[in-house]
Structure formats: structure tokens, C-alpha cells
Design an enzyme around this catalytic site. Sequence first.
Site, PDB file in Angstrom:
ATOM      1  N   HIS A 147      -3.244   7.005   2.485  1.00 29.80           N
ATOM      2  CA  HIS A 147      -3.660   5.728   1.916  1.00 29.80           C
ATOM      3  C   HIS A 147      -5.024   5.378   2.513  1.00 29.80           C
ATOM      4  CE1 HIS A 147      -4.151   1.652   0.928  1.00 29.80           C
ATOM      5  NE2 HIS A 147      -3.838   1.186   2.130  1.00 29.80           N
TER       6      HIS A 147
ATOM      7  N   ASN B 261     -10.104  -0.360   0.114  1.00 25.14           N
ATOM      8  CA  ASN B 261      -8.644  -0.223   0.106  1.00 25.14           C
ATOM      9  C   ASN B 261      -8.124  -0.707  -1.257  1.00 25.14           C
ATOM     10  OD1 ASN B 261      -5.883  -0.594   0.402  1.00 25.14           O
ATOM     11  ND2 ASN B 261      -6.017  -1.457   2.457  1.00 25.14           N
TER      12      ASN B 261
ATOM     13  N   CYS C 221       0.818  -1.229   0.000  1.00 29.67           N
ATOM     14  CA  CYS C 221       0.000   0.000   0.000  1.00 29.67           C
ATOM     15  C   CYS C 221       0.850   1.278   0.000  1.00 29.67           C
ATOM     16  CB  CYS C 221      -0.962  -0.010   1.176  1.00 29.67           C
ATOM     17  SG  CYS C 221      -2.046  -1.447   1.153  1.00 29.67           S
TER      18      CYS C 221
HETATM   19  N1  COA Z   1     -18.429  -9.454   8.859  1.00 33.21           N
HETATM   20  C1  COA Z   1     -18.869  -9.833  10.052  1.00 33.21           C
HETATM   21  N2  COA Z   1     -18.077 -10.212  11.054  1.00 33.21           N
HETATM   22  C2  COA Z   1     -16.757 -10.207  10.826  1.00 33.21           C
HETATM   23  C3  COA Z   1     -16.228  -9.815   9.595  1.00 33.21           C
HETATM   24  C4  COA Z   1     -17.104  -9.432   8.576  1.00 33.21           C
HETATM   25  N3  COA Z   1     -16.687  -9.051   7.355  1.00 33.21           N
HETATM   26  N4  COA Z   1     -14.885  -9.893   9.651  1.00 33.21           N
HETATM   27  C5  COA Z   1     -14.581 -10.302  10.885  1.00 33.21           C
HETATM   28  N5  COA Z   1     -15.713 -10.495  11.592  1.00 33.21           N
HETATM   29  C6  COA Z   1     -15.853 -10.962  12.976  1.00 33.21           C
HETATM   30  C7  COA Z   1     -14.652 -11.757  13.418  1.00 33.21           C
HETATM   31  O1  COA Z   1     -14.778 -13.095  12.991  1.00 33.21           O
HETATM   32  C8  COA Z   1     -14.747 -11.619  14.913  1.00 33.21           C
HETATM   33  O2  COA Z   1     -15.717 -12.529  15.372  1.00 33.21           O
HETATM   34  P1  COA Z   1     -15.454 -13.405  16.698  1.00 33.21           P
HETATM   35  O3  COA Z   1     -15.277 -12.407  17.787  1.00 33.21           O
HETATM   36  O4  COA Z   1     -16.697 -14.209  16.779  1.00 33.21           O
HETATM   37  O5  COA Z   1     -14.220 -14.172  16.398  1.00 33.21           O
HETATM   38  C9  COA Z   1     -15.324 -10.219  15.108  1.00 33.21           C
HETATM   39  O6  COA Z   1     -15.891  -9.851  13.845  1.00 33.21           O
HETATM   40  C10 COA Z   1     -14.313  -9.178  15.529  1.00 33.21           C
HETATM   41  O7  COA Z   1     -13.178  -9.321  14.734  1.00 33.21           O
HETATM   42  P2  COA Z   1     -11.957  -8.340  14.875  1.00 33.21           P
HETATM   43  O8  COA Z   1     -10.874  -8.786  13.961  1.00 33.21           O
HETATM   44  O9  COA Z   1     -11.616  -8.155  16.331  1.00 33.21           O
HETATM   45  O10 COA Z   1     -12.601  -6.988  14.357  1.00 33.21           O
HETATM   46  P3  COA Z   1     -12.005  -5.555  14.372  1.00 33.21           P
HETATM   47  O11 COA Z   1     -12.895  -4.672  15.121  1.00 33.21           O
HETATM   48  O12 COA Z   1     -10.548  -5.571  14.741  1.00 33.21           O
HETATM   49  O13 COA Z   1     -12.063  -5.152  12.855  1.00 33.21           O
HETATM   50  C11 COA Z   1     -10.731  -5.009  10.884  1.00 33.21           C
HETATM   51  C12 COA Z   1     -11.409  -5.938  11.878  1.00 33.21           C
HETATM   52  C13 COA Z   1     -10.054  -5.886   9.824  1.00 33.21           C
HETATM   53  C14 COA Z   1     -11.768  -4.138  10.235  1.00 33.21           C
HETATM   54  C15 COA Z   1      -9.680  -4.145  11.629  1.00 33.21           C
HETATM   55  O14 COA Z   1      -8.831  -4.953  12.402  1.00 33.21           O
HETATM   56  C16 COA Z   1      -8.864  -3.321  10.716  1.00 33.21           C
HETATM   57  O15 COA Z   1      -9.357  -2.402  10.128  1.00 33.21           O
HETATM   58  N6  COA Z   1      -7.548  -3.611  10.556  1.00 33.21           N
HETATM   59  C17 COA Z   1      -6.673  -2.943   9.646  1.00 33.21           C
HETATM   60  C18 COA Z   1      -6.829  -3.583   8.300  1.00 33.21           C
HETATM   61  C19 COA Z   1      -6.209  -2.767   7.210  1.00 33.21           C
HETATM   62  O16 COA Z   1      -6.591  -1.664   6.977  1.00 33.21           O
HETATM   63  N7  COA Z   1      -5.242  -3.380   6.523  1.00 33.21           N
HETATM   64  C20 COA Z   1      -4.592  -2.814   5.429  1.00 33.21           C
HETATM   65  C21 COA Z   1      -3.565  -1.837   5.877  1.00 33.21           C
HETATM   66  S1  COA Z   1      -2.717  -1.199   4.509  1.00 33.21           S
END
Ligand code: COA
Length: 326
Positions: free
Chosen positions: A253, A283, A113
Site C-alpha cells: 500500500h 496515498n 487502505c
Molecule cells: N507542511 C509543513 N509542516 C507540516 C506539515 C506540512 N504539510 N504537516 C505537519 N507539519 C508540521 C507539524 O505541524 C509539526 O510542526 P510543529 O513541530 O511546529 O508542531 C511538524 O511539521 C512535525 O510534525 P510531525 O507530525 O512530527 O511530522 P512527522 O515527521 O511525523 O511527519 C507525517 C508527519 C504525517 C508525514 C508522518 O507522521 C507519517 O507519515 N505518518 C503516517 C501517515 C500515513 O501514512 N497514514 C496513512 C496510513 S494508511
Amino acid sequence: MIKARIIGTGSYLPEKILTNIDLEKFLDTSDEWIFSRTGIRERRVAAAGEYTSDLAVHAAHRAMEMAGVTAAEIDLIVVGTITGDFPWPATACLVQHKLGATQAAAFDISAACSGFVYALDAGMRQIQTGVARRVLVIGAEILTRIVDWQDRNTCVLFGDGAGAVVLAPSDGEAGILSTHLHADGSCWELLYQAGFGSRNPASPEGLEARLPFLKMQGNEVFKVAVRSLSEVANEALEANGVTAADLRLLIPHQANRRILEATAKRLGLADEQVFMNVERYGNTSGASIPIALDEANRAGLLREGDLVLFDAFGGGFTWASALVRW
Ligand code: COA
């Protein structure tokens, strides 16, 4: 040293829109979950038969048209991408051929990214040293072909698109004032594509294990992203003796809205100083900054003399900034 400036911007988004509601039909997810966690409502998906080089060429044509530059005048093409048409040859070579830019050297940069800012730095240095006079810098990605559509943790986040700029020598105040590039390879496993390279060459077992798809530990990435984006932005401001208040626009980004809001808060930026289009495109990795820049530019948000800061973070980990006087 000669200063490099941006003389044209362009972008291209594939026509097909995939909304969160569409995702609900084949994935255990919801519009409410995706939007509240990421700020994303929809993303673009490249058509069958449409490749990363095609997206790049559309964006390049628009940037060249704005710049008033012909293909024959381009000395160098640098493409930031992690989803090129092939592992090799470089997508930049395919773009060179499709544009008919026969005088241009061409190479890709793999910095996930942060790819566009890394590519901008490479292009800028060729102008600075007088090696090139017209450089096409492109960020182009088709992430929807490397995400795992069975993994709701990741596939909802990404989309396809391309953005481009044309660089030329500056004879005034306008130009790229600084670039700062960083990497921390110890974090490679937090965001990567396991197959198929030399470590996991192509095999039926690898496909079964879903190695060709993007893997991410979202929580870990989130924390480091916010810290790195604000640190590298502050590094740029300090190096140029300016403050956040002097910025017309931060063009970060477009990873997700919560990362961008947390970064903006750390930097003390007002809402109107932060450009965001993640809601519409998700993204798009290396393409997100040049797409956002082109939208901001064509919307008339940038005036001569404005300070614009590009701020990127991605797999590797890599992170980078570029401060530009418009
Ligand atoms: N729909 C519904 N539920 C989902 C899901 C989706 N698309 N994706 C994950 N979940 C669930 C998970 O399975 C988890 O369930 P569980 O508690 O039963 O295991 C729950 O939601 C929470 O997951 P978690 O990973 O803790 O969520 P979060 O609040 O951290 O959000 C992201 C997840 C990916 C949105 C967040 O971590 C994030 O934005 N990370 C950065 C990612 C990014 O931008 N990467 C690129 C950088 S260049």
C-alpha cells in the site's frame, strides 16, 4: 479447492494533477517538507462530476479488456472503498449498473487502505468454492473529497484513483496462494472520519467542527504501520515456505515512502523488489495496490511464475497480505 488467479489488471487516474507547489499556494507547507517526509510530489484529483464509481468503471473496463471478459460474464463485483459515491447503496451496485453486469452480485468492503486486499480475499473465496467463475475486484477512492483542506497534517498525503483485477479459476500453478487479514479496532480513533454516521449524525454544528473530514494521528499510525506491514508480509512468506529473496515484487500500500522503505528494510528486500509510485499519486487508500499492480504488470515487470506479495495497512486498524504466483 479451486485456486483463483488474476487474469486481467486495469487502473484509472483522474487527469488533474495537484503538485506540492500548487499546495504551497493555499497551505502553510512546502514541496521540501512534503517530499522529505512522505516521498510525495503530486497527487491526482477527480474532476467535478466525476465520482468513485466512475473511476472504478474506467479501471474495470481496462482489467476486463485485458482479461477478455465481457460484463455479462461477471458473477460478482467487490469494491474496496471508504469514499463511495454514497454511504449506501454500495458503490459496487453503481458499478454493476454502469458496466451492465446484470448477472453480477455486488457489495462493498470497508477496510480503509487494506480494502483491496480484503476485497481480493472475498472474491477469491467465491472462486475457490465454485460459487463464481469471474469476479471483478476493485479498489476505488476519491480521498480529496474527505480530507480537510485546512489541515496541512493530512491533506497533503492523499489522492484519487482506482485499480481493478479480474479473478478466474486457475488450471495451473498461477494463482493466489494465500491471504492473511487482521484488525485491531482499539485503534479506530487514530485514523478515521468522525461524521456523519450514527454516532455523529449530520448537523450544522458537526460541519462547523469539521467532523466529515479525515482525522489522523500521523506519528502513531507510522509506527504501527511499519510493524504491521512487515509482520503480515513475514506471515505470508512463512505460511508458503518461501523467503523475501524469492519475491519478484512487493507491492505495498503506497502510504508514504518512509513507511515503505522502513518495511522493505525490515524484510531485507532490495530496492528493485519494491514497487513504488507514491511520488506521483500520494496515498490513494484502497486503490493504491491495484493501481501499482496494474502499472507493474503493464510495464512488463511480472513474468509467469513470479511471486508477488501485496501488503496493506489502514484505518481500523486493518492490515492484510496476499501472496500471488503470477
Ligand atoms: N507542511 C509543513 N509542516 C507540516 C506539515 C506540512 N504539510 N504537516 C505537519 N507539519 C508540521 C507539524 O505541524 C509539526 O510542526 P510543529 O513541530 O511546529 O508542531 C511538524 O511539521 C512535525 O510534525 P510531525 O507530525 O512530527 O511530522 P512527522 O515527521 O511525523 O511527519 C507525517 C508527519 C504525517 C508525514 C508522518 O507522521 C507519517 O507519515 N505518518 C503516517 C501517515 C500515513 O501514512 N497514514 C496513512 C496510513 S494508511
